[in-house]
Enzyme design. Structure first.
Site, PDB file in Angstrom:
ATOM      1  N   HIS A 125       0.815  -1.224   0.000  1.00  0.00           N
ATOM      2  CA  HIS A 125       0.000   0.000   0.000  1.00  0.00           C
ATOM      3  C   HIS A 125       0.843   1.266   0.000  1.00  0.00           C
ATOM      4  O   HIS A 125       1.898   1.348   0.627  1.00  0.00           O
ATOM      5  CB  HIS A 125      -1.036  -0.006   1.126  1.00  0.00           C
ATOM      6  CG  HIS A 125      -0.503  -0.019   2.525  1.00  0.00           C
ATOM      7  ND1 HIS A 125      -0.192   1.133   3.210  1.00  0.00           N
ATOM      8  CD2 HIS A 125      -0.273  -1.033   3.396  1.00  0.00           C
ATOM      9  CE1 HIS A 125       0.215   0.832   4.435  1.00  0.00           C
ATOM     10  NE2 HIS A 125       0.184  -0.485   4.571  1.00  0.00           N
TER      11      HIS A 125
ATOM     12  N   GLU B  20      -5.094   1.699   2.697  1.00  0.00           N
ATOM     13  CA  GLU B  20      -5.012   0.475   3.497  1.00  0.00           C
ATOM     14  C   GLU B  20      -5.175   0.771   4.975  1.00  0.00           C
ATOM     15  O   GLU B  20      -5.828   0.011   5.706  1.00  0.00           O
ATOM     16  CB  GLU B  20      -3.668  -0.219   3.241  1.00  0.00           C
ATOM     17  CG  GLU B  20      -3.547  -1.626   3.841  1.00  0.00           C
ATOM     18  CD  GLU B  20      -2.975  -1.660   5.253  1.00  0.00           C
ATOM     19  OE1 GLU B  20      -2.903  -2.751   5.845  1.00  0.00           O
ATOM     20  OE2 GLU B  20      -2.601  -0.590   5.784  1.00  0.00           O
ATOM     21  N   GLU B  21      -4.588   1.882   5.431  1.00  0.00           N
ATOM     22  CA  GLU B  21      -4.548   2.180   6.860  1.00  0.00           C
ATOM     23  C   GLU B  21      -5.909   2.555   7.440  1.00  0.00           C
ATOM     24  O   GLU B  21      -6.061   2.660   8.653  1.00  0.00           O
ATOM     25  CB  GLU B  21      -3.541   3.300   7.137  1.00  0.00           C
ATOM     26  CG  GLU B  21      -2.089   2.947   6.822  1.00  0.00           C
ATOM     27  CD  GLU B  21      -1.496   1.924   7.776  1.00  0.00           C
ATOM     28  OE1 GLU B  21      -2.201   1.504   8.717  1.00  0.00           O
ATOM     29  OE2 GLU B  21      -0.320   1.543   7.589  1.00  0.00           O
TER      30      GLU B  21
ATOM     31  N   ASP C 128       3.937  -6.285   3.210  1.00  0.00           N
ATOM     32  CA  ASP C 128       3.750  -5.218   4.191  1.00  0.00           C
ATOM     33  C   ASP C 128       4.824  -5.348   5.264  1.00  0.00           C
ATOM     34  O   ASP C 128       5.704  -6.214   5.173  1.00  0.00           O
ATOM     35  CB  ASP C 128       2.344  -5.319   4.800  1.00  0.00           C
ATOM     36  CG  ASP C 128       1.774  -3.979   5.234  1.00  0.00           C
ATOM     37  OD1 ASP C 128       2.543  -3.135   5.737  1.00  0.00           O
ATOM     38  OD2 ASP C 128       0.546  -3.778   5.099  1.00  0.00           O
TER      39      ASP C 128
END
Length: 361
Positions: free
Chosen positions: A68, A214-215, A237
């Site tokens: 991401h 993503e976060e 990740d």
């Protein structure tokens, strides 16, 4: 700091770029500049995820490698009469790592430096000093004397606020310190896997993807996966390093420099057993070190990708990282390079027959 080679220059460019969820444009441009030479085509979906496609065989299985683009940060919500900035966290933050840290506010007129402040401890009661300052009681000081001055400088509600930290190669040059390893290291892995495959014959269609948001809930992975419709997916990740004081092996057992982490379980997904077995077999055959891990309190883009359409066999491969979701995280270069090597070797072994065996065994 050590002289930067080609890989370190790319990692510096990626981590220096600013991009909280919903504001990934700068990071996307950096990733595009590095991955485009190794792709047949590069597109962006309507949410903002970057999709770089490299075709080995026109009708081959689709392999998605997703890291991401976004990093944890903050957003301007209010400007006080005296010119201080109230803010909202974007992504997960722990209050204890925030005070007195330098930040950059990105406005339509340019970048503004600020520092996160709160009421000084000297005027707190003894009881209050023992407690962590709550995020809601923090503010950002940009040196403005009024709301009007802050507005004149271009600050507006909704502006992105990014941690400020300089990419640093440590005395042990394998140790790399930077903001936003979560998850620019995943973007770098996707870039370098496509780089490795540029002159390699393989019967797959490989997608190196930089996902957005993503976060805040794996949002970009969902739209990108719907666009690609992958047959196999890897979420790349950061993971937890358990090699600092005070952490027991029961809490986190991975160590920096001991190989990429193969995640067997996290809060967003039970990893696909067939794909896990194929990756482990490849690592053993190629002599690539690896570590198993489970993360009960977090997830990766794999959690959204594996639920796409009628299901996608997915596995998260992560890099043991210290101090994630802070201004300065640390990882080991060997783990990064071994993750790239492992995913490259796995892709070389994949074809339609192998993918079907992994999926349905």
């Amino acid at each position: 700091m050590a002289k930067l080679d080609e890989t370190l220059t790319m990692l510096k460019d990626l981590t220096d770029a600013k991009g909280i969820p919903g504001n990934e444009r700068e990071v996307r441009q950096v990733m595009k500049s590095y991955i485009e030479p190794f792709a047949d085509e590069v597109t962006t979906d309507r949410l903002g995820s970057l999709i770089a496609k490299k075709t080995g065989a026109e009708n081959g299985p689709k392999i998605m490698i997703a890291g991401h683009l976004d990093e944890v940060g903050f957003m301007v919500t209010q400007i006080t009469d005296k010119g201080f900035i109230r803010f909202q966290t974007v992504g997960g933050w722990w209050a204890q790592v925030m005070l007195a840290q330098r930040v950059t506010i990105v406005t339509k007129k340019g970048e503004i430096t600020g520092v996160i402040g709160s009421k000084p401890p000297h005027i707190l009661s003894p009881e209050a000093r023992k407690k962590s300052v709550e995020i809601k009681d923090m503010f950002i000081d940009i040196g403005a004397s009024s709301r009007e001055e802050a507005l004149e400088w271009g600050v507006l509600p909704g502006d992105m606020i990014v941690p400020h930290f300089e990419f640093t190669v440590m005395n042990n040059e394998k140790f790399l310190l930077a903001k936003a390893w979560d998850n620019r290291i995943g973007c770098a892995i996707a870039i370098d896997v496509l780089r490795n495959l540029q002159n390699t014959d393989h019967p797959n269609i490989v997608y190196g993807v930089g996902t957005v948001q993503e976060e805040v809930g794996l949002r970009g992975a969902k739209t990108a996966a719907h666009t690609i419709q992958p047959d196999i997916a890897f979420g790349v990740d950061v993971g937890i390093a358990g090699d600092t004081p005070g952490i027991s092996e029961k809490e986190a057992q991975s160590k920096m420099g001991k190989g990429p982490q193969i995640i067997v379980y996290d809060a967003s997904m039970v990893s696909h057993k067939g794909l896990r077995d194929a990756v482990v077999a490849t690592a053993e055959e190629a002599g690539i070190p690896y570590q198993f891990d489970a993360i009960a309190g977090g997830g990766t883009d794999s959690g959204a990708i594996h639920l796409t359409a009628n299901g996608v066999p997915a596995l998260s491969i992560t890099i043991a990282t210290r101090y994630i979701h802070t201004h300065a995280a640390m990882l080991h270069r060997d783990d990064y390079e071994n993750a790239v090597k492992l995913i490259t070797e796995v892709i070389k072994k994949l074809d339609r027959k192998t993918v079907d065996e992994i999926t349905y065994q």
